[in-house]
Design an enzyme around this catalytic site. Structure first.
Site, mmCIF file in Angstrom:
data_model
loop_
_atom_site.group_PDB
_atom_site.id
_atom_site.type_symbol
_atom_site.label_atom_id
_atom_site.label_comp_id
_atom_site.label_asym_id
_atom_site.label_seq_id
_atom_site.Cartn_x
_atom_site.Cartn_y
_atom_site.Cartn_z
ATOM 1 N N GLU A 274 42.180 47.037 25.832
ATOM 2 C CA GLU A 274 42.525 46.767 27.283
ATOM 3 C C GLU A 274 41.238 47.255 28.084
ATOM 4 O O GLU A 274 40.651 48.477 27.825
ATOM 5 C CB GLU A 274 43.636 47.368 27.777
ATOM 6 C CG GLU A 274 44.231 47.633 29.193
ATOM 7 C CD GLU A 274 44.168 46.117 29.865
ATOM 8 O OE1 GLU A 274 45.048 45.246 29.337
ATOM 9 O OE2 GLU A 274 43.323 45.848 30.758
ATOM 10 N N ASN B 160 35.818 45.382 26.554
ATOM 11 C CA ASN B 160 36.010 43.866 26.752
ATOM 12 C C ASN B 160 36.269 43.189 25.304
ATOM 13 O O ASN B 160 35.546 43.462 24.271
ATOM 14 C CB ASN B 160 34.605 43.199 27.176
ATOM 15 C CG ASN B 160 34.600 41.732 27.143
ATOM 16 O OD1 ASN B 160 35.650 41.017 27.060
ATOM 17 N ND2 ASN B 160 33.376 41.354 27.072
ATOM 18 N N ASP C 102 45.037 36.354 31.662
ATOM 19 C CA ASP C 102 44.986 36.132 32.927
ATOM 20 C C ASP C 102 44.709 34.642 32.931
ATOM 21 O O ASP C 102 43.697 34.164 32.289
ATOM 22 C CB ASP C 102 43.799 36.836 33.574
ATOM 23 C CG ASP C 102 44.058 38.411 33.728
ATOM 24 O OD1 ASP C 102 44.982 38.840 34.336
ATOM 25 O OD2 ASP C 102 43.245 39.143 32.870
ATOM 26 N N LYS D 213 42.117 28.798 39.383
ATOM 27 C CA LYS D 213 41.156 27.899 40.085
ATOM 28 C C LYS D 213 40.358 27.255 39.080
ATOM 29 O O LYS D 213 39.647 27.931 38.146
ATOM 30 C CB LYS D 213 40.386 28.512 41.181
ATOM 31 C CG LYS D 213 41.561 29.286 42.353
ATOM 32 C CD LYS D 213 40.452 29.750 43.334
ATOM 33 C CE LYS D 213 41.445 30.174 44.598
ATOM 34 N NZ LYS D 213 41.060 31.384 45.476
ATOM 35 N N THR E 88 57.832 41.779 29.030
ATOM 36 C CA THR E 88 57.058 42.718 29.890
ATOM 37 C C THR E 88 57.379 42.302 31.409
ATOM 38 O O THR E 88 58.038 41.422 31.741
ATOM 39 C CB THR E 88 55.518 42.646 29.383
ATOM 40 O OG1 THR E 88 55.229 41.241 29.952
ATOM 41 C CG2 THR E 88 55.282 42.779 27.888
ATOM 42 N N PHE F 183 55.054 41.623 33.376
ATOM 43 C CA PHE F 183 54.209 40.182 33.927
ATOM 44 C C PHE F 183 55.123 39.250 33.436
ATOM 45 O O PHE F 183 55.156 38.252 34.340
ATOM 46 C CB PHE F 183 53.098 40.395 32.890
ATOM 47 C CG PHE F 183 52.069 39.475 33.405
ATOM 48 C CD1 PHE F 183 51.193 39.522 34.441
ATOM 49 C CD2 PHE F 183 52.124 38.284 32.750
ATOM 50 C CE1 PHE F 183 50.343 38.653 35.301
ATOM 51 C CE2 PHE F 183 51.493 37.094 33.305
ATOM 52 C CZ PHE F 183 50.324 37.494 34.506
ATOM 53 N N GLU F 184 55.926 38.944 32.384
ATOM 54 C CA GLU F 184 56.657 37.829 31.927
ATOM 55 C C GLU F 184 57.742 37.952 32.955
ATOM 56 O O GLU F 184 58.054 36.770 33.221
ATOM 57 C CB GLU F 184 57.143 37.883 30.366
ATOM 58 C CG GLU F 184 57.997 36.876 30.210
ATOM 59 C CD GLU F 184 58.529 36.958 28.641
ATOM 60 O OE1 GLU F 184 57.975 37.973 27.691
ATOM 61 O OE2 GLU F 184 59.068 35.917 28.026
#
Ligand SMILES: C[S@@+](CC[C@H](N)C(=O)[O-])C[C@H]1O[C@@H](n2cnc3c(N)ncnc32)[C@H](O)[C@@H]1O
Length: 269
Positions: A116, A143, A166, A170, A248, A250-251
């Site tokens: 992370e 990374n 992520d 766009k 999570t 996020f989910e």
């Protein structure tokens, strides 16, 4: 050292460059990265856990051009890091650590490496792991693409998890998405091939989940085309929800927004 192009400056905007000793000009990444720079401020609980347990859980890696880069000459001693040889699961973009900590608690015989870039996420993961006194979790702040490219030994990973990367909605940002053909090649590199070793363990698995339908399609296109990976559910197929994946925050947000969750599973061939 070439002049930074708009692309590399863009990449620089997402992660601090390293400044070379002696005051040389800072150096920049040449590829866009899949994350943005966010506040590294820790909540008091996270700070306390970070101060008390960071050394136990966080693996320091030598850096290259930026704060979350990895020196390409560095190779992680996996068994030394965990103090034992065991199955290795690597989670990329582990966020707050919900999935990796729950899995590590459930499977004490497996080693779990969380990768992370976001410091508060890492601190929250340290907090969760320390509350459970887990001995089979380690974290790397890096990374992930760089870690997969050189720092993890080839064929060393039994499972690679990428849950809710992520989406970069766009189209001008699609170049930042993590799952690209070059990522597929990196996954092939680190995942254990079925022939590797003589301990009867199967070949490595790549598991992904996303709540962004168009990114799921991109993942399938890219990974189905990767020569070293096989879609376990047939060409173009999606997997049932991975039982080892906890829900999570996020989910939960994605579900609340009415988005459909897609799971994918690939085997190293
Ligand atoms: C949308 S969040 C999902 C977090 C978690 N997997 C979950 O399901 O809750 C994506 C995470 O990936 C991390 N991330 C993005 N690109 C990364 C990279 N190249 N290497 C490591 N982490 C990355 C971000 O900092 C963020 O925490």
């Amino acid at each position: 050292m070439p002049e930074p192009t708009p692309e590399t400056l863009d990449a620089h905007a997402t992660d601090a460059p390293s400044v070379t000793p002696g005051g040389d000009r800072p150096r920049y990444r040449t590829q866009p990265v899949s994350f943005v720079r966010r506040s590294g401020r820790l909540a008091p609980r996270q700070q306390r856990a970070w101060d008390a347990h960071r050394d136990r859980y966080v693996v320091d890696v030598p850096r290259d051009v930026a704060r979350t880069s990895v020196d390409p000459d560095f190779v992680l001693d996996v068994a030394g890091t965990f103090g034992r040889h065991a199955r290795l699961v690597v989670e990329i973009g582990s966020g707050q650590g919900e999935a990796v900590v729950a899995a590590a608690e459930r499977e004490p015989d497996t080693n779990f490496l969380a990768v992370e870039v976001y410091t508060p996420g890492l601190a929250q993961t340290v907090l969760r792991a320390s509350q459970r006194d887990l001995t089979n979790v380690r974290l790397v702040q890096a990374n992930a693409a760089e870690l997969l490219a050189t720092a993890l030994p080839a064929g060393s990973v039994d499972e690679l998890w990428v849950f809710f990367p992520d989406p970069w909605h766009k189209s001008r940002h699609h170049k930042r998405r993590l799952v690209t053909p070059s990522f597929a090649a990196l996954a092939e590199r680190v995942l254990r091939s079925p022939e590797e070793g003589d301990d009867g363990r199967p070949g490595g698995r790549l598991r992904l989940a996303t709540d962004w339908a168009e990114y799921a399609e991109q993942m399938i296109d890219v990974l189905d085309a990767a020569p070293g990976l096989r879609n376990v559910h047939g060409p173009g197929g999606v997997a049932p929800r991975f039982a080892g994946r906890v829900l999570t925050g996020f989910e939960r947000k994605g579900e609340k927004a009415g988005r459909v969750i897609t799971d994918l599973e690939y085997a190293r061939v």
